[in-house]
Scaffold this motif. Structure first.
Motif, PDB file in Angstrom:
ATOM      1  N   ARG A  47       0.822  -1.207   0.000  1.00 14.29           N
ATOM      2  CA  ARG A  47       0.000   0.000   0.000  1.00 14.29           C
ATOM      3  C   ARG A  47       0.857   1.258   0.000  1.00 14.29           C
ATOM      4  O   ARG A  47       0.480   2.274  -0.583  1.00 14.29           O
ATOM      5  N   GLU A  72      -4.808 -15.012  -0.513  1.00 14.74           N
ATOM      6  CA  GLU A  72      -5.888 -14.022  -0.454  1.00 14.74           C
ATOM      7  C   GLU A  72      -5.392 -12.658  -0.891  1.00 14.74           C
ATOM      8  O   GLU A  72      -6.087 -11.932  -1.615  1.00 14.74           O
ATOM      9  N   LEU A  73      -4.199 -12.313  -0.456  1.00 15.54           N
ATOM     10  CA  LEU A  73      -3.616 -11.030  -0.827  1.00 15.54           C
ATOM     11  C   LEU A  73      -3.349 -10.975  -2.335  1.00 15.54           C
ATOM     12  O   LEU A  73      -3.665  -9.977  -2.996  1.00 15.54           O
ATOM     13  N   MET A  75      -4.766 -12.602  -4.751  1.00 11.63           N
ATOM     14  CA  MET A  75      -5.963 -12.622  -5.573  1.00 11.63           C
ATOM     15  C   MET A  75      -6.580 -11.228  -5.733  1.00 11.63           C
ATOM     16  O   MET A  75      -7.397 -11.004  -6.617  1.00 11.63           O
ATOM     17  N   GLU A  76      -6.171 -10.293  -4.871  1.00  9.84           N
ATOM     18  CA  GLU A  76      -6.692  -8.929  -4.956  1.00  9.84           C
ATOM     19  C   GLU A  76      -5.919  -8.077  -5.962  1.00  9.84           C
ATOM     20  O   GLU A  76      -6.341  -6.961  -6.279  1.00  9.84           O
ATOM     21  N   THR A  78      -4.490  -6.414  -9.291  1.00  7.11           N
ATOM     22  CA  THR A  78      -5.093  -6.117 -10.591  1.00  7.11           C
ATOM     23  C   THR A  78      -4.050  -5.851 -11.671  1.00  7.11           C
ATOM     24  O   THR A  78      -4.371  -5.900 -12.854  1.00  7.11           O
ATOM     25  N   CYS A 104      -4.715 -16.578  -9.384  1.00  8.69           N
ATOM     26  CA  CYS A 104      -4.003 -15.296  -9.307  1.00  8.69           C
ATOM     27  C   CYS A 104      -3.442 -14.948 -10.679  1.00  8.69           C
ATOM     28  O   CYS A 104      -2.232 -15.047 -10.916  1.00  8.69           O
TER      29      CYS A 104
END
Length: 204
Positions: A47, A72-73, A75-76, A78, A104
């Motif tokens: 971030r 999980e991270l 897969m977010e 883009t 992913c």
């Protein structure tokens, strides 16, 4: 005078720098993972540096909880990124991280050098082959058996693989032959590395 000169130097550096003007250090977020708190730290770094294009979690230790949290991270994401897992250690359950990479699609380059995956471990990668452009499997103890299974997977799946590094593995003659046969039908593959491969080993 001097301010204008410094501005020109800065702009020239930005233009000449790779990856759209950002230096490599600006593109990489790095964190060794051993527990859930480390994954949170990695997320914070991502971030703080939104221009990153490389996630370096090399030499991490992956148990099932850490693998799940990282999946999980990932897969977010883009934007297309490189994932460096070099010399990571995987528990049996931790290999779920590699299974999860199938979902992913932003991971287009994957470095698993020195992870000691063996023939069994690389099977967990096959789901992610369709969206990988670079796959580095150097020094994983892959034998002729594993190489032939990988070759079959490459031939059976639509993929974008351009670079495949299998150096430093005991592939044997049969393993190298199997991968080369698959490579002959892979139109986009332009780099196949067998440096340091052990030959003359029976496929058994």
């Amino acid at each position: 005078g001097s301010f204008f000169y410094l501005f020109l130097v800065f702009m020239t550096t930005m233009i000449d720098a790779p990856f759209g003007g950002f230096q490599i250090a600006d593109l990489t977020v790095k964190q060794k993972l051993s527990d859930a708190a480390d994954v949170d730290t990695l997320l914070t770094k991502m971030r703080e540096h939104p221009t990153f294009r490389v996630i370096d979690v090399s030499a991490s230790s992956f148990s099932s909880p850490i693998a799940g949290a990282l999946n999980e991270l990932l897969m977010e994401l883009t934007l297309e990124v490189t994932l460096n897992l070099g010399y990571a250690k995987f528990s049996q359950d931790g290999l779920a991280l590699l299974d999860g990479l199938e979902a992913c699609s932003s991971i287009t380059e994957l470095d698993l050098s020195g992870c000691e995956l063996s023939d069994h471990g690389i099977i967990h990668l096959f789901g992610s082959l369709p969206h990988l452009r670079v796959l580095k499997l150097r020094g994983n103890g892959i034998t002729a058996e594993g190489a032939q299974v990988l070759a079959a997977a490459l031939q059976s799946k639509a993929h974008k693989l351009e670079v495949l590094d299998l150096g430093g593995n005991p592939l044997g003659d049969a393993g190298v032959a199997g991968v080369c046969a698959a490579a002959a039908s892979m139109s986009v593959l332009h780099s196949l590395d067998f440096s340091g491969v052990s030959l003359c080993t029976s496929a058994a």
